[in-house]
Design an enzyme around this catalytic site. Structure first.
Site, mmCIF file in Angstrom:
data_model
loop_
_atom_site.group_PDB
_atom_site.id
_atom_site.type_symbol
_atom_site.label_atom_id
_atom_site.label_comp_id
_atom_site.label_asym_id
_atom_site.label_seq_id
_atom_site.Cartn_x
_atom_site.Cartn_y
_atom_site.Cartn_z
ATOM 1 N N CYS A 137 -30.450 -25.950 -6.296
ATOM 2 C CA CYS A 137 -29.057 -26.435 -5.628
ATOM 3 C C CYS A 137 -28.767 -25.448 -4.518
ATOM 4 O O CYS A 137 -28.885 -24.234 -4.749
ATOM 5 C CB CYS A 137 -28.018 -26.495 -6.533
ATOM 6 S SG CYS A 137 -26.377 -26.589 -5.789
ATOM 7 N N LYS A 177 9.890 -0.762 -11.138
ATOM 8 C CA LYS A 177 9.215 -1.563 -10.078
ATOM 9 C C LYS A 177 9.784 -3.204 -10.451
ATOM 10 O O LYS A 177 9.949 -3.422 -11.638
ATOM 11 C CB LYS A 177 7.543 -1.720 -10.511
ATOM 12 C CG LYS A 177 6.907 -0.445 -10.041
ATOM 13 C CD LYS A 177 7.085 -0.117 -8.460
ATOM 14 C CE LYS A 177 5.801 -1.018 -7.770
ATOM 15 N NZ LYS A 177 4.582 -0.360 -7.955
ATOM 16 N N LYS A 235 12.910 0.584 -3.363
ATOM 17 C CA LYS A 235 11.493 1.384 -2.964
ATOM 18 C C LYS A 235 11.001 0.570 -1.923
ATOM 19 O O LYS A 235 10.409 -0.795 -2.145
ATOM 20 C CB LYS A 235 10.598 0.998 -4.348
ATOM 21 C CG LYS A 235 9.229 1.937 -4.172
ATOM 22 C CD LYS A 235 8.798 2.403 -5.520
ATOM 23 C CE LYS A 235 7.489 3.183 -5.465
ATOM 24 N NZ LYS A 235 6.472 2.922 -4.529
ATOM 25 N N GLU A 285 17.963 3.704 -4.893
ATOM 26 C CA GLU A 285 17.625 2.974 -3.529
ATOM 27 C C GLU A 285 16.635 2.198 -3.761
ATOM 28 O O GLU A 285 15.787 1.885 -4.685
ATOM 29 C CB GLU A 285 16.917 4.408 -2.689
ATOM 30 C CG GLU A 285 17.883 5.271 -2.218
ATOM 31 C CD GLU A 285 16.878 6.493 -1.898
ATOM 32 O OE1 GLU A 285 17.417 7.154 -0.711
ATOM 33 O OE2 GLU A 285 15.908 6.730 -2.588
ATOM 34 N N TYR A 331 14.466 8.847 3.276
ATOM 35 C CA TYR A 331 14.882 9.097 1.448
ATOM 36 C C TYR A 331 14.736 10.154 0.800
ATOM 37 O O TYR A 331 14.905 10.365 -0.249
ATOM 38 C CB TYR A 331 14.091 7.972 0.839
ATOM 39 C CG TYR A 331 12.679 8.101 0.884
ATOM 40 C CD1 TYR A 331 12.043 9.028 0.504
ATOM 41 C CD2 TYR A 331 11.875 6.835 1.479
ATOM 42 C CE1 TYR A 331 10.717 9.198 0.526
ATOM 43 C CE2 TYR A 331 10.332 6.992 1.547
ATOM 44 C CZ TYR A 331 9.966 8.127 1.140
ATOM 45 O OH TYR A 331 8.510 8.369 1.016
ATOM 46 N N CYS A 368 -25.300 -30.716 -4.202
ATOM 47 C CA CYS A 368 -26.560 -31.425 -4.364
ATOM 48 C C CYS A 368 -26.459 -32.568 -4.986
ATOM 49 O O CYS A 368 -27.515 -33.412 -5.251
ATOM 50 C CB CYS A 368 -27.724 -30.504 -4.855
ATOM 51 S SG CYS A 368 -27.260 -30.068 -6.927
ATOM 52 N N ASP A 382 8.432 -0.874 0.724
ATOM 53 C CA ASP A 382 7.117 -1.114 0.504
ATOM 54 C C ASP A 382 6.403 -0.855 1.737
ATOM 55 O O ASP A 382 5.983 -1.888 2.530
ATOM 56 C CB ASP A 382 6.620 -2.464 -0.153
ATOM 57 C CG ASP A 382 4.998 -2.437 -0.465
ATOM 58 O OD1 ASP A 382 4.293 -1.483 -0.429
ATOM 59 O OD2 ASP A 382 4.847 -3.720 -0.797
ATOM 60 N N CYS A 410 -23.853 -26.928 -12.479
ATOM 61 C CA CYS A 410 -24.968 -27.562 -11.860
ATOM 62 C C CYS A 410 -26.251 -26.915 -12.492
ATOM 63 O O CYS A 410 -26.359 -25.977 -12.403
ATOM 64 C CB CYS A 410 -24.954 -27.548 -10.321
ATOM 65 S SG CYS A 410 -26.198 -28.164 -9.511
ATOM 66 N N CYS A 415 -22.706 -32.575 -8.774
ATOM 67 C CA CYS A 415 -22.325 -31.272 -8.022
ATOM 68 C C CYS A 415 -21.855 -31.772 -6.430
ATOM 69 O O CYS A 415 -22.662 -32.474 -6.085
ATOM 70 C CB CYS A 415 -23.603 -30.298 -8.054
ATOM 71 S SG CYS A 415 -24.025 -28.977 -7.041
HETATM 72 S S1 IVH Z 1 10.868 9.508 -3.176
HETATM 73 C C1 IVH Z 1 9.386 12.976 -4.933
HETATM 74 N N1 IVH Z 1 12.312 7.075 -2.414
HETATM 75 O O1 IVH Z 1 6.994 5.530 -2.875
HETATM 76 C C2 IVH Z 1 9.971 11.659 -4.636
HETATM 77 N N2 IVH Z 1 9.919 7.204 -2.460
HETATM 78 O O2 IVH Z 1 5.414 6.899 -5.201
HETATM 79 C C3 IVH Z 1 8.973 10.950 -3.747
HETATM 80 N N3 IVH Z 1 8.969 5.058 -1.473
HETATM 81 O O3 IVH Z 1 5.143 8.017 -1.451
HETATM 82 C C4 IVH Z 1 9.495 9.649 -2.933
HETATM 83 N N4 IVH Z 1 10.856 3.907 -1.056
HETATM 84 O O4 IVH Z 1 6.175 6.257 -0.045
HETATM 85 C C5 IVH Z 1 10.902 7.731 -2.497
HETATM 86 N N5 IVH Z 1 13.499 5.431 -1.859
HETATM 87 C C6 IVH Z 1 12.432 5.883 -1.922
HETATM 88 C C7 IVH Z 1 11.167 5.315 -1.710
HETATM 89 C C8 IVH Z 1 10.001 6.039 -2.087
HETATM 90 C C9 IVH Z 1 9.473 3.994 -1.014
HETATM 91 C C10 IVH Z 1 7.469 5.447 -1.533
HETATM 92 C C11 IVH Z 1 6.865 6.632 -0.901
HETATM 93 C C12 IVH Z 1 6.463 7.392 -1.691
HETATM 94 C C13 IVH Z 1 5.945 6.371 -2.869
HETATM 95 C C14 IVH Z 1 6.361 7.355 -4.121
#
Ligand code: IVH
Length: 680
Positions: free
Chosen positions: A439, A325, A127, A125, A237, A419, A129, A434, A416
């Site tokens: 200054c 990441k 991640k 899925e 999630y 000054c 933010d 400088c 500078c």
């Molecule tokens: S699973 C034990 N799924 O990432 C599993 N987390 O470092 C825990 N996050 O605090 C989370 N998208 O805020 C999961 N598809 C996703 C996510 C997700 C974002 C964030 C979440 C969590 C942090 C984990």
């Protein structure tokens, strides 16, 4: 409809049944509108239903239930956020940044599971933010929404969460589980983020730096009516505790949640073999820029719950999931101007002012160009299009010029900018300086540093005031600081009696800050916070330090010849020493530092290191707490480290600590260590 509402308002029985009818009717339209994206009535008709409901509830307040749609926008402000414990801890994920790390993780999963690993399927899925949230549904009704907090205890944000349109107050279908804890991420789309910032601009208020901060701030607002003006999205999630919700694996659970009316990442998620999910990761990365919200990577999870259970978890993250990441985000922008700033040591630092650009979760308007070598490497000019990079919390960087503009080539100035003194540009050094000791820019930076929080912490003295004092020549040297008078201050533009008094009070209080903080504040070369403390622990006031010999300094563990040399040359610098005398004459009386920890205190004998962004205290406060409690601080992760305290977004230190088996704890656990007798 209005007629009907009047009729029902006369008869409580009828009112109750009409109320129920309206609640379910509105819920149905919400579902059609938000989840299915296929509304069957016009907005005005929907508003009419809502209005009727509101009138009915005004006439019969007993009918107002937490799941009433009216509670979404018209909830009352709360006095403060209540702390609530999660029934099950909300864990976090270990991060990986490359395919090899993911393969290592996969190998560890395979090792753990043995033969059954062969059939393991994974779910991937985005991640998201944003901000993690737990929703608690009892018998299909949303009763509470809790932020992640420290994973064990979070804040009750039910009142603001009720304004989020993706989050149903009542689950769809008639087979609601008796308990369903749904976990997911609250995010704000880029479009809404821009819209909120545009409103801020109009109101002359400061902009939010990124959607995540805005989301977190909005959730934690006390007044839901204001939160309602900042639209948030939610995607589920995962699960917490459940009762009556039978599912076999992650993707199965996601589908079941969708059927109950909850939003998930939908098509952005997929299930497959490791190769398939890795290909999906690449596809997500490709689409990253088109997604309506910020995504900083993907999350790969072992799909099957039975396998997840066998894999279990380490101290703070499950073995069955990993975050992969995305690499640092890049974007291009155009250089509007190249400015040169003069720092506290006289160093001239060029900085590019660029067209504001959103990259890696923040809007960037300035990028440092560091020094003349960097300028030469980039060959940068005004008007150039440049490629920017911003990774995690690292400061943004210009990688290259992608398109040359019309501007003239940029050279470091020979004088500078503050000054006009001819600068020193030693060909063997990257820094252009400088040399003028008076200054105004150097002085302003020195005073700013001296009064900053880490040093003398002078309340009421910000950089604007310092700039005025220098500009108006009220301050012509650091030595003038404690001789400032109310009269002098009140001559400054926009400075009233009360503010002047506050500044003087701030100065007064700062006079007795610890000697180490004063030493640090003086900005002696190579004397940072730590060295200042080491020095102050041996020579506990200016009198003692002024008698010191080079050899004595060098004898101290942690003071090398460079530091010793720098201190000696500062001690023999008449101008510097005269400034100190003037401050001492004006009442500066630094407190003697307490002697080094003697093995007493609650943390005695244990070493600590902090990593990641701390939320409840500054790094400095954290370090001071350790020392005050007799603990030791170390600068890196090794076998000699006893405890690694992690804040948000811990980096490689966490990985290393885990590999070495060093104890890892979160900020709150650390704070509890210091207050062992308190119960919460
Ligand atoms: S699973 C034990 N799924 O990432 C599993 N987390 O470092 C825990 N996050 O605090 C989370 N998208 O805020 C999961 N598809 C996703 C996510 C997700 C974002 C964030 C979440 C969590 C942090 C984990």
């Amino acid at each position: 409809m209005t007629t009907r509402s009047k009729n029902s308002a006369d008869d409580p029985g009828e009112a109750r049944s009409r109320h129920a009818e309206l609640v379910s009717e509105i819920a149905r339209h919400d579902e059609l509108y938000y989840s299915k994206q296929s509304p069957v009535i016009a907005d005005v008709e929907y508003d009419e239903l809502l209005r009727e409901l509101l009138e009915l509830e005004e006439a019969f307040p007993v009918l107002v239930s937490p799941d009433s749609p009216t509670q979404r926008v018209s909830g009352r402000p709360v006095r403060s956020l209540e702390s609530v414990a999660h029934r099950r801890p909300m864990l976090s994920l270990s991060n990986t940044y490359g395919r090899e790390d993911v393969m290592d993780w996969f190998a560890s999963v395979t090792d753990f599971l043995g033969d059954s690993a062969a059939e393991a399927l994974f779910n991937i899925e985005p991640k998201l933010d944003g901000v993690a949230l737990e929703l608690v549904y009892e018998n299909g009704v949303l009763v509470r929404a809790i932020t992640r907090g420290d994973g064990k205890v979070g804040d009750d944000v039910t009142h603001t969460v009720r304004t989020i349109k993706d989050i149903p107050d009542r689950l769809s279908g008639d087979a609601a589980p008796s308990l369903l804890e749904v976990r997911g991420e609250v995010v704000m789309t880029h479009e809404n983020f821009q819209r909120v910032n545009a409103m801020r601009d109009k109101a002359g208020e400061e902009r939010f730096v990124n959607p995540r901060n805005l989301t977190s701030g909005t959730l934690k607002m006390l007044d839901p009516r204001i939160a309602a003006t900042r639209p948030l999205d939610f995607m589920a999630y995962g699960l917490g505790e459940t009762d009556g919700f039978e599912t076999t694996g992650h993707s199965d659970a996601l589908r079941a949640l969708e059927r109950l009316g909850l939003r998930t990442a939908g098509d952005l998620a997929c299930r497959g073999t490791l190769d398939e999910v890795l290909a999906h990761h690449d596809a997500l990365l490709e689409r990253r820029g088109e997604l309506p919200f910020d995504v900083d990577g993907s999350v790969i999870k072992v799909d099957d719950y039975a396998l997840q259970q066998r894999l279990g978890e380490r101290s703070r993250s499950p073995r069955w999931a990993i975050a992969f990441k995305f690499p640092a985000q890049t974007a291009t922008s155009v250089v509007r101007e190249i400015q040169v700033q003069v720092g506290r040591t006289g160093a001239l630092t060029p900085k590019a002012v660029i067209e504001p650009t959103y990259v890696g979760g923040v809007t960037i308007e300035h990028v440092t160009l560091h020094n003349k070598d960097e300028i030469e490497r980039l060959g940068i000019k005004v008007g150039d299009r440049v490629l920017l990079e911003r990774a995690g919390d690292v400061i943004p960087k210009i990688l290259s010029v992608t398109e040359s503009g019309e501007g003239a080539p940029f050279f470091m100035p020979t004088r500078c900018p503050s000054c006009d003194t001819i600068v020193i540009d030693d060909p063997g050094e990257v820094v252009v300086r400088c040399p003028n000791r008076s200054c105004p820019a150097v002085l302003a930076r020195r005073v700013e540093h001296f009064v900053s929080r880490a040093a003398l912490d002078v309340d009421g003295m910000g950089s604007k005031l310092v700039a005025q004092l220098v500009e108006e020549k009220v301050l012509t040297s650091l030595g003038d600081l404690y001789a400032l008078t109310g009269e002098q201050l009140m001559k400054l533009p926009r400075m009233g009696e009360v503010s002047a008094r506050n500044v003087l009070a701030g100065l007064e209080v700062s006079k007795t800050r610890p000697f180490a903080r004063v030493l640090f504040g003086l900005g002696i070369r190579h004397v940072g916070q730590h060295v200042a403390e080491v020095v102050a622990n041996h020579w506990r006031d200016f009198g003692a330090l002024r008698e010191v010999k080079f050899e004595q300094l060098e004898d101290v563990n942690e003071i090398g010849p460079t530091v010793a040399g720098s201190l000696m040359s500062w001690l023999s610098d008449e101008v510097e020493q005269e400034q100190i005398d003037r401050m001492l004459d004006a009442g500066l009386a630094p407190a003697m530092s307490s002697p080094p920890a003697t093995g007493e205190g609650i943390l005695a004998g244990r070493s600590f290191l902090f990593t990641g962004a701390l939320e409840q205290m500054s790094r400095r406060e954290a370090n001071e707490m350790v020392k005050a409690a007799g603990g030791r601080l170390v600068s890196g992760v090794s076998k000699n480290l006893d405890v690694l305290v992690v804040g948000k977004k811990p980096g490689s230190k966490l990985k290393k600590a885990e590999a070495l088996g060093v104890e890892v704890m979160e900020e709150n656990a650390f704070l509890r260590l210091l207050r062992p007798f308190e119960t919460s």
